[in-house]
Design a protein around this motif. Structure first.
Motif, PDB file in Angstrom:
ATOM      1  N   GLY A 161       0.746  -2.251   8.779  1.00 44.60           N
ATOM      2  CA  GLY A 161       1.693  -1.139   8.837  1.00 44.60           C
ATOM      3  C   GLY A 161       1.697  -0.335   7.558  1.00 44.60           C
ATOM      4  O   GLY A 161       1.788   0.894   7.579  1.00 44.60           O
ATOM      5  N   SER A 162       1.553  -1.007   6.417  1.00 42.62           N
ATOM      6  CA  SER A 162       1.566  -0.317   5.133  1.00 42.62           C
ATOM      7  C   SER A 162       0.352   0.587   4.985  1.00 42.62           C
ATOM      8  O   SER A 162       0.445   1.691   4.451  1.00 42.62           O
ATOM      9  CB  SER A 162       1.600  -1.343   4.000  1.00 42.62           C
ATOM     10  OG  SER A 162       1.689  -0.709   2.762  1.00 42.62           O
ATOM     11  N   VAL A 163      -0.808   0.140   5.483  1.00 46.95           N
ATOM     12  CA  VAL A 163      -2.019   0.946   5.393  1.00 46.95           C
ATOM     13  C   VAL A 163      -1.981   2.092   6.398  1.00 46.95           C
ATOM     14  O   VAL A 163      -2.296   3.239   6.083  1.00 46.95           O
ATOM     15  CB  VAL A 163      -3.250   0.058   5.639  1.00 46.95           C
ATOM     16  CG1 VAL A 163      -4.495   0.911   5.798  1.00 46.95           C
ATOM     17  CG2 VAL A 163      -3.428  -0.918   4.495  1.00 46.95           C
ATOM     18  N   ALA A 164      -1.573   1.782   7.627  1.00 47.23           N
ATOM     19  CA  ALA A 164      -1.668   2.767   8.703  1.00 47.23           C
ATOM     20  C   ALA A 164      -0.589   3.831   8.637  1.00 47.23           C
ATOM     21  O   ALA A 164      -0.826   4.978   9.002  1.00 47.23           O
ATOM     22  CB  ALA A 164      -1.610   2.052  10.055  1.00 47.23           C
ATOM     23  N   PHE A 180       0.831  -1.201   0.000  1.00 44.69           N
ATOM     24  CA  PHE A 180       0.000   0.000   0.000  1.00 44.69           C
ATOM     25  C   PHE A 180       0.870   1.258   0.000  1.00 44.69           C
ATOM     26  O   PHE A 180       0.506   2.272  -0.592  1.00 44.69           O
ATOM     27  CB  PHE A 180      -0.920   0.000   1.224  1.00 44.69           C
ATOM     28  CG  PHE A 180      -2.006  -1.027   1.151  1.00 44.69           C
ATOM     29  CD1 PHE A 180      -3.187  -0.777   0.466  1.00 44.69           C
ATOM     30  CD2 PHE A 180      -1.849  -2.267   1.758  1.00 44.69           C
ATOM     31  CE1 PHE A 180      -4.190  -1.726   0.396  1.00 44.69           C
ATOM     32  CE2 PHE A 180      -2.842  -3.222   1.696  1.00 44.69           C
ATOM     33  CZ  PHE A 180      -4.008  -2.965   1.009  1.00 44.69           C
ATOM     34  N   ALA A 181       2.003   1.189   0.699  1.00 46.76           N
ATOM     35  CA  ALA A 181       2.861   2.378   0.788  1.00 46.76           C
ATOM     36  C   ALA A 181       3.402   2.801  -0.564  1.00 46.76           C
ATOM     37  O   ALA A 181       3.674   3.985  -0.787  1.00 46.76           O
ATOM     38  CB  ALA A 181       4.015   2.089   1.755  1.00 46.76           C
ATOM     39  N   SER A 182       3.568   1.860  -1.499  1.00 51.53           N
ATOM     40  CA  SER A 182       4.093   2.216  -2.818  1.00 51.53           C
ATOM     41  C   SER A 182       3.150   3.168  -3.542  1.00 51.53           C
ATOM     42  O   SER A 182       3.590   4.042  -4.304  1.00 51.53           O
ATOM     43  CB  SER A 182       4.316   0.945  -3.642  1.00 51.53           C
ATOM     44  OG  SER A 182       3.097   0.253  -3.828  1.00 51.53           O
ATOM     45  N   ALA A 192      -6.370  -3.922   9.143  1.00 51.05           N
ATOM     46  CA  ALA A 192      -5.865  -3.192   7.984  1.00 51.05           C
ATOM     47  C   ALA A 192      -7.009  -2.840   7.033  1.00 51.05           C
ATOM     48  O   ALA A 192      -7.057  -1.737   6.475  1.00 51.05           O
ATOM     49  CB  ALA A 192      -4.812  -4.029   7.259  1.00 51.05           C
ATOM     50  N   TYR A 193      -7.930  -3.762   6.870  1.00 52.71           N
ATOM     51  CA  TYR A 193      -9.084  -3.531   5.996  1.00 52.71           C
ATOM     52  C   TYR A 193      -9.950  -2.379   6.511  1.00 52.71           C
ATOM     53  O   TYR A 193     -10.331  -1.470   5.758  1.00 52.71           O
ATOM     54  CB  TYR A 193      -9.895  -4.820   5.902  1.00 52.71           C
ATOM     55  CG  TYR A 193     -11.182  -4.709   5.135  1.00 52.71           C
ATOM     56  CD1 TYR A 193     -11.189  -4.554   3.756  1.00 52.71           C
ATOM     57  CD2 TYR A 193     -12.405  -4.755   5.809  1.00 52.71           C
ATOM     58  CE1 TYR A 193     -12.382  -4.459   3.061  1.00 52.71           C
ATOM     59  CE2 TYR A 193     -13.604  -4.655   5.120  1.00 52.71           C
ATOM     60  CZ  TYR A 193     -13.581  -4.505   3.755  1.00 52.71           C
ATOM     61  OH  TYR A 193     -14.767  -4.399   3.060  1.00 52.71           O
ATOM     62  N   LEU A 194     -10.256  -2.371   7.804  1.00 53.88           N
ATOM     63  CA  LEU A 194     -11.090  -1.322   8.389  1.00 53.88           C
ATOM     64  C   LEU A 194     -10.409   0.040   8.291  1.00 53.88           C
ATOM     65  O   LEU A 194     -11.041   1.048   7.970  1.00 53.88           O
ATOM     66  CB  LEU A 194     -11.405  -1.663   9.849  1.00 53.88           C
ATOM     67  CG  LEU A 194     -12.299  -2.892  10.059  1.00 53.88           C
ATOM     68  CD1 LEU A 194     -12.465  -3.181  11.541  1.00 53.88           C
ATOM     69  CD2 LEU A 194     -13.660  -2.682   9.396  1.00 53.88           C
ATOM     70  N   ILE A 195      -9.110   0.079   8.576  1.00 51.08           N
ATOM     71  CA  ILE A 195      -8.380   1.353   8.498  1.00 51.08           C
ATOM     72  C   ILE A 195      -8.329   1.852   7.061  1.00 51.08           C
ATOM     73  O   ILE A 195      -8.466   3.044   6.794  1.00 51.08           O
ATOM     74  CB  ILE A 195      -6.971   1.180   9.089  1.00 51.08           C
ATOM     75  CG1 ILE A 195      -7.059   0.905  10.590  1.00 51.08           C
ATOM     76  CG2 ILE A 195      -6.118   2.414   8.832  1.00 51.08           C
ATOM     77  CD1 ILE A 195      -5.726   0.589  11.229  1.00 51.08           C
ATOM     78  N   THR A 223      -3.198   7.317   8.454  1.00 49.12           N
ATOM     79  CA  THR A 223      -4.004   7.849   9.532  1.00 49.12           C
ATOM     80  C   THR A 223      -3.222   7.962  10.823  1.00 49.12           C
ATOM     81  O   THR A 223      -3.781   8.218  11.869  1.00 49.12           O
ATOM     82  CB  THR A 223      -5.246   6.968   9.748  1.00 49.12           C
ATOM     83  OG1 THR A 223      -4.856   5.609   9.729  1.00 49.12           O
ATOM     84  CG2 THR A 223      -6.247   7.218   8.661  1.00 49.12           C
ATOM     85  N   GLY A 224      -1.900   7.743  10.771  1.00 47.85           N
ATOM     86  CA  GLY A 224      -0.992   8.093  11.838  1.00 47.85           C
ATOM     87  C   GLY A 224      -1.232   7.412  13.157  1.00 47.85           C
ATOM     88  O   GLY A 224      -1.565   6.231  13.213  1.00 47.85           O
ATOM     89  N   ARG A 225      -1.059   8.207  14.214  1.00 44.54           N
ATOM     90  CA  ARG A 225      -1.057   7.659  15.561  1.00 44.54           C
ATOM     91  C   ARG A 225      -2.382   7.003  15.915  1.00 44.54           C
ATOM     92  O   ARG A 225      -2.406   5.974  16.569  1.00 44.54           O
ATOM     93  CB  ARG A 225      -0.730   8.773  16.549  1.00 44.54           C
ATOM     94  CG  ARG A 225      -0.618   8.308  17.987  1.00 44.54           C
ATOM     95  CD  ARG A 225      -0.292   9.464  18.901  1.00 44.54           C
ATOM     96  NE  ARG A 225       0.944  10.109  18.511  1.00 44.54           N
ATOM     97  CZ  ARG A 225       1.424  11.208  19.082  1.00 44.54           C
ATOM     98  NH1 ARG A 225       0.759  11.769  20.071  1.00 44.54           N
ATOM     99  NH2 ARG A 225       2.558  11.727  18.684  1.00 44.54           N
TER     100      ARG A 225
END
Length: 457
Positions: free
Chosen positions: A206-209, A110-112, A282-285, A299-301
Motif C-alpha cells: 500500500g505504501s508503494v502503490a 515509502f509514503a514518508s 510491492a517490489y515490482l511496482i 501508480t494509483g488505480r
C-alpha cells in the motif's frame, strides 16, 4: 511519461574520479540509515516505550484486582499463574495491536519519502532501486520484530512478577507445568509473527502503490479488520484456514492435548505465502514507478489492481490446496467433536477441583466421563457454531458406585472455540468460587473454555 526502472545505472565516472564513487551504496549502509530514520521519529519511540512497558504494567495491574477478564481466553486463570496474562495480551494484540503496528511502520516507510519529497535525493545518492527497497523492507521488519518482542517480554515479565511460574490450565483442562507453559507461550508469540509479516507486506504494498495517500497507511488495518469479520461468518473450513488472520487465533491449539497443530501450521503457511506475494508485488511496482514526474507519488488505480488481483489469486489457490489436502468442506464443528471435547475438558478439570477441595485423587479411568450434547434442543442439523448447544456430562463417582451428571450451556464460535457455562448442580458448577482450606479459590468447573479441532481427526 512512464519509465521502467530495473536498477538505476550508475553515471560514468568523471576523469580522475575514484571508481568506487560510481558504485551503488551497500545495503548495510542504507539499512543503517533507514533504521536511524525510523528510530529518530517520535512515533516509533513512543511505540517502543508502549510495547516494552505497557503490557507488563497492564498485566500486573489486572492481577492486583479481584475481578478478572473472565470472558477473555485464559483471562479467568490470571490469578492462578503468571503465564495466563501474556496469553490475554496475545489474544488482544492479534485483534488490534499488531495490525496497528504494521500500519504505522510498514504502511508509511515509502509514503514518508513522498510527503518529504526526498525520492530524487535518495535515488541519486544510493544509485540502486533494488537496494533501497531491500533496506526499507528489512528496516520495517526489524522495527516490527522489536515491537512484537517487547509485547511478549513485557507481558511475560509482568505476569511472572505478579503470580509466578505456576502450572497453566490448558484449553482441554489439562495442567501444563511451568516449563511447558513457558515454551508454549513463547512459541505462540513466534507463530503470530507470520500473520504480522503478512500484514506488514500488505503495508509495504500500500505504501508503494498509493504514495502519500492515507489509504496506504490504513491498508493493513483494513485488511486485518476484514479478516476478523470474515472469521465471524459461517465460512467453510478451507476458506477460514486460508485467511492469514486465522494464525492470530490458531495458536490456541498449542494449549490442547494432543496439540491441534494442523490449523496452526496451515494458518502460518498461508500467512507466509501472503507475505512473499505482497512483498514481491510491492517490489515490482516500486521498480516500475515513474520518479521523473514530481506530481506522481504513486501508480494509483493500475498498481492497486495489479496488487489486489494476485493476492486474490493467492487466496484462491491456498483455499484449493487446503480443501484438497484436508478433505473438510463444512464448518468443521459436529456433535461428536463437541461431545468428545467437553467430556475431555470436564474430566481434567474435575481432577483439579478434587485436588483443590483436598479430596482423594481420582483417575480419568475411574471417572469414565462422557458427554451428550445437542444443538437447538435436538431440532435441525447437529453441527455448526451457535450459542444453543447444551451438554449433559456424566461420570462415575469413585467410592460410591453411582453416576453423577452436570449440565452445561455452550456458546460455540465459528472458529471452534467454545465457552461452557455451568448450569447445575450447584455443588459441582454452580459457584464461581469454592472454599478450600479456608481460602476462596476459583471453581474450575463453574465455567471453562475449550477448542474444537476444525480438521478431521
Amino acid at each position: 511519461m512512464t519509465t521502467t526502472v530495473t536498477d538505476a545505472p550508475a553515471p560514468a565516472p568523471a576523469a580522475g574520479a575514484g571508481k568506487a564513487g560510481a558504485r551503488p551504496v551497500r545495503v548495510a549502509r542504507i539499512l543503517r540509515f533507514e533504521l536511524l530514520k525510523q528510530f529518530s521519529t517520535w512515533r516509533v519511540r513512543l511505540l517502543i516505550g508502549l510495547c516494552w512497558l505497557g503490557p507488563g504494567l497492564l498485566v500486573f495491574a489486572i492481577d492486583q484486582q479481584s475481578t478478572l477478564p473472565s470472558d477473555t481466553l485464559f483471562g479467568r486463570w490470571m490469578h492462578a499463574t503468571g503465564w495466563a496474562g501474556s496469553l490475554v495480551v496475545l489474544a488482544f494484540a492479534g485483534t488490534w495491536v499488531l495490525p496497528l503496528l504494521t500500519s504505522l511502520v510498514a504502511g508509511d516507510v515509502f509514503a514518508s519519502e513522498d510527503r518529504l519529497g526526498t525520492w530524487r535525493h535518495l535515488l541519486i545518492v544510493v544509485r540502486s532501486h533494488r537496494r533501497i527497497f531491500a533496506a526499507k523492507a528489512i528496516a520495517s521488519a526489524v522495527v516490527i520484530g522489536l515491537l512484537v518482542t517487547g509485547l511478549a517480554v513485557s507481558s511475560v515479565f509482568g505476569g511472572l512478577l505478579a503470580e509466578g511460574s505456576r502450572p497453566l490450565v490448558g484449553l482441554d483442562g489439562h495442567l501444563l507445568p511451568g516449563a511447558d507453559a513457558a515454551g508454549n507461550v513463547l512459541l505462540a508469540w513466534v507463530c503470530v509473527l507470520a500473520p504480522t509479516l503478512a500484514l506488514a507486506a500488505v503495508g509495504l504494498l500500500g505504501s508503494v502503490a498509493l504514495g502519500r495517500s492515507p489509504m496506504g497507511l490504513l491498508l493493513p488495518m483494513l485488511t486485518a479488520l476484514g479478516m476478523q469479520v470474515a472469521q465471524l461468518l459461517p465460512l467453510p473450513v478451507p476458506v477460514r484456514l486460508a485467511l492469514p488472520g486465522y494464525a492470530f487465533i490458531s495458536w490456541n491449539g498449542l494449549f490442547a492435548d494432543p496439540q491441534q497443530l494442523g490449523p496452526l501450521l496451515i494458518g502460518v503457511g498461508a500467512s507466509l505465502v501472503w507475505a512473499v506475494v505482497a512483498t514481491a508485488l510491492a517490489y515490482l511496482i516500486f521498480l516500475r514507478r515513474d520518479f521523473t514526474n514530481l506530481t506522481n507519488d504513486g501508480t494509483g488505480r493500475r498498481a492497486l489492481t495489479l496488487g489486489v488481483l494476485p493476492l486474490v489469486g493467492a487466496l484462491a489457490a491456498t483455499v484449493g490446496v487446503v480443501a484438497v489436502t484436508t478433505g473438510e468442506g463444512g464448518s468443521g464443528i459436529d456433535q461428536a467433536k463437541v461431545q468428545r471435547s467437553v467430556a475431555t475438558a470436564f474430566a481434567h478439570l474435575y481432577r483439579i477441583q478434587q485436588a483443590q477441595m483436598r479430596r482423594p485423587p481420582v483417575t480419568e479411568a475411574q471417572l469414565q466421563t462422557s458427554a451428550a450434547c445437542d444443538k437447538s434442543a435436538g431440532l435441525g442439523a447437529q453441527e455448526g457454531p451457535g450459542n444453543d448447544w447444551r451438554c449433559t456430562v456424566s461420570w462415575n463417582v469413585p467410592g460410591y458406585n453411582a453416576t453423577a451428571q452436570a449440565i452445561y450451556q455452550l456458546n460455540v464460535t465459528a472458529n471452534g472455540r467454545y465457552t461452557a457455562d455451568g448450569d447445575g448442580p450447584v455443588q459441582v458448577n454452580g459457584y464461581f468460587l469454592i472454599v478450600s482450606g479456608g481460602e476462596a479459590v476459583p471453581n474450575p468447573l463453574w465455567q471453562f473454555d475449550g477448542n474444537v479441532d476444525l480438521l478431521p481427526g
